[in-house]
Design a protein around this motif. Sequence first.
Motif, PDB file in Angstrom:
ATOM      1  N   PHE A   2      -2.523   8.365   3.895  1.00  0.00           N
ATOM      2  CA  PHE A   2      -2.544   7.096   4.207  1.00  0.00           C
ATOM      3  C   PHE A   2      -3.554   6.130   3.673  1.00  0.00           C
ATOM      4  O   PHE A   2      -4.619   6.667   3.509  1.00  0.00           O
ATOM      5  N   GLY A   3      -3.059   4.923   3.284  1.00  0.00           N
ATOM      6  CA  GLY A   3      -4.307   4.059   2.615  1.00  0.00           C
ATOM      7  C   GLY A   3      -4.018   2.631   3.147  1.00  0.00           C
ATOM      8  O   GLY A   3      -2.837   2.341   3.397  1.00  0.00           O
ATOM      9  N   GLN A   4      -5.108   1.866   2.754  1.00  0.00           N
ATOM     10  CA  GLN A   4      -4.887   0.318   3.058  1.00  0.00           C
ATOM     11  C   GLN A   4      -5.537  -0.252   1.997  1.00  0.00           C
ATOM     12  O   GLN A   4      -6.795   0.237   1.244  1.00  0.00           O
ATOM     13  N   ILE A  55      -4.016  14.119   5.932  1.00  0.00           N
ATOM     14  CA  ILE A  55      -4.438  13.866   7.419  1.00  0.00           C
ATOM     15  C   ILE A  55      -4.385  15.050   8.243  1.00  0.00           C
ATOM     16  O   ILE A  55      -3.990  15.964   8.014  1.00  0.00           O
ATOM     17  N   ILE A  56      -4.888  14.876   9.487  1.00  0.00           N
ATOM     18  CA  ILE A  56      -5.406  16.243  10.358  1.00  0.00           C
ATOM     19  C   ILE A  56      -4.012  16.277  11.343  1.00  0.00           C
ATOM     20  O   ILE A  56      -3.272  17.590  11.644  1.00  0.00           O
ATOM     21  N   ILE A  57      -3.565  15.520  12.097  1.00  0.00           N
ATOM     22  CA  ILE A  57      -2.482  15.214  12.946  1.00  0.00           C
ATOM     23  C   ILE A  57      -1.246  14.589  12.212  1.00  0.00           C
ATOM     24  O   ILE A  57      -1.445  13.543  12.136  1.00  0.00           O
ATOM     25  N   PRO A  58      -0.367  15.237  12.052  1.00  0.00           N
ATOM     26  CA  PRO A  58       0.849  14.679  11.242  1.00  0.00           C
ATOM     27  C   PRO A  58       1.553  13.385  12.157  1.00  0.00           C
ATOM     28  O   PRO A  58       1.514  13.497  13.340  1.00  0.00           O
ATOM     29  N   GLY A  59       1.784  12.539  11.273  1.00  0.00           N
ATOM     30  CA  GLY A  59       2.793  11.323  11.998  1.00  0.00           C
ATOM     31  C   GLY A  59       1.520  10.176  12.344  1.00  0.00           C
ATOM     32  O   GLY A  59       2.185   9.278  12.697  1.00  0.00           O
ATOM     33  N   ILE A  60       0.331  10.600  12.625  1.00  0.00           N
ATOM     34  CA  ILE A  60      -0.692   9.656  13.080  1.00  0.00           C
ATOM     35  C   ILE A  60      -1.314   8.965  11.493  1.00  0.00           C
ATOM     36  O   ILE A  60      -2.393   9.439  10.909  1.00  0.00           O
ATOM     37  N   TYR A  61      -1.077   7.775  11.316  1.00  0.00           N
ATOM     38  CA  TYR A  61      -1.409   7.411  10.061  1.00  0.00           C
ATOM     39  C   TYR A  61      -2.597   6.193  10.147  1.00  0.00           C
ATOM     40  O   TYR A  61      -2.356   5.019  10.722  1.00  0.00           O
ATOM     41  N   SER A  62      -3.708   6.854   9.986  1.00  0.00           N
ATOM     42  CA  SER A  62      -4.901   6.077  10.295  1.00  0.00           C
ATOM     43  C   SER A  62      -6.155   6.684   9.611  1.00  0.00           C
ATOM     44  O   SER A  62      -5.946   7.873   9.178  1.00  0.00           O
ATOM     45  N   LEU A  63      -7.140   5.836   9.263  1.00  0.00           N
ATOM     46  CA  LEU A  63      -8.202   6.192   8.425  1.00  0.00           C
ATOM     47  C   LEU A  63      -8.974   7.236   9.267  1.00  0.00           C
ATOM     48  O   LEU A  63      -9.597   8.235   8.664  1.00  0.00           O
TER      49      LEU A  63
END
Length: 534
Positions: A2-4, A55-63
Amino acid sequence: MFGQNQSKGYSLNTDLLFNYEKKKVLGDLDIDLTAGASMYKWEDQFLSASTRNGIIIPGIYSLNNSAERPNVSSSRFRKQVNSLFGLASLSWDGAVFLDVTGRNDWSSSLPSSTRSFFYPSVAGSVLINELASMPQWMDLWKVRGSWTLSKQDLGVYATNVNYNLGVGAWGDYNTANYTRNIRRDEDVSPQVSRTWEIGTAAFLLKNRLNVDVAYYNIYTYDRQISAAIPASSGFTSILVNTEETRVQRGVEITLNAGIIKKENFSWDVALNWAKTHQYYKDLDPVYSPDNLWTKEGGRVDNYTGTAWLRDPQGNLINTDGGLPIRSDYTTLFGHSDPDFIWGFTNAITWKDFDFHLSFDGRVGGLLNNYSSYKMWDTGAHPDSDNEWRYDEVVNGNTSYVGEGVQVASGSVTYDQYGQIVEDTRTYKPNETPTSYETYARRYGDGTLGATDPTFIKLREIAIGYTLPKSVSERWGMSRARVSLTAQNVFLWAKDFKFADPDFNTDTELTSPSQRFVGLNINLHIAHPDNSKKR
């Protein structure tokens, strides 16, 4: 992952102008004076952040859900130029005109010692026909000339030695490294170009013929270059003003003629021709290239490369394995600028029809035909489809014998420029069969991409029809016109194949030029005149 990414910026232009105008000063002299100040300012910012190693938890897109510390980068670029300027325009009796300008800039991208720089200009013209009696066929004759200085500052932070910061490059450790491998050893001044131009324009035969000729000379000095320095210094180059100077000279000629002017038929043509080359005027004893073609008075647009080795009779020299050999030294193939460029336009009208036809092209020079080179390299070139390739692919035979010779005995010695100092070689015909695929990928057509891009292009054809006014008004329109246009209709190239030399580049695989066909319909709606109510 995930990126911004976020980018933002602005630019601001602010001007303050004062003007004074006075007619008929000291007789027939008109004066127009302008003075002012301006400020140009811009800023760009960029922020980028992305997760690292997933990412650690699949489906949670956050830095905050990054498996490791996120990757973060940011940049900010700012520049401001403050200016004071003035313009004085003088005209006398509608025949003599003079413009004088002066401008001083203060640029934030230069060191404080060279931040302020001034550049002036002078331009004038004289209408000879207003000052002297002209033949009846001479409608107007103007002579003009101009002289100007222009100065170029540097890019944002070009003179700064700053750091690029990296987060978590090694465990929890951050890093700092130079953003560019350039060192500023002295105060860098703006690059300067001095340009002067002279020209003349004449309108003849009741404006049926117009001729315009111009010659210009551009002298460039205080050139800003990044000169190579030993990497042991911690940098790879240094930003300096070189003592090398260059001059560009060019001629442009334009001819417009009304060949036929009748009530229902007209034919107008326009011709233009231009030629320009840049030359070395002075060389820098330290930073100018040391070779056989960089010399005072020599051209700048040198097309160079490592050529194929040849014997004194011009035969290609091959290895013992039957493959051609390239030199270890760079040589001059020719020049990249065209000898000249040209254009030819026709405009014809007949009653309510109009027809437009234009050609243009270039003659001479060299251009890298990279598309052709890669076609040889990949086996896609049409000329590579032959009996030797068939024999190798189908029968497994390496039967191709290349042209040229092989060295039978002796040796050769070169100086630092690749010139032969001593040569005791003797030669024998090349009779060694080799793989055609290997030979074709190595030698191709032998030009190494250096190709004459001379071309002629039918640039545009257009035909239009304007409806008679009586017809268009009947439909509630003041004017109605329909036209059909085609562009890039036809291209003839002397040697440059598989790409369009009109792009003036083929350093990467270039798409072919596109042909465009368009239909234009212009309708002007008539507005009723309420003043004519009965």
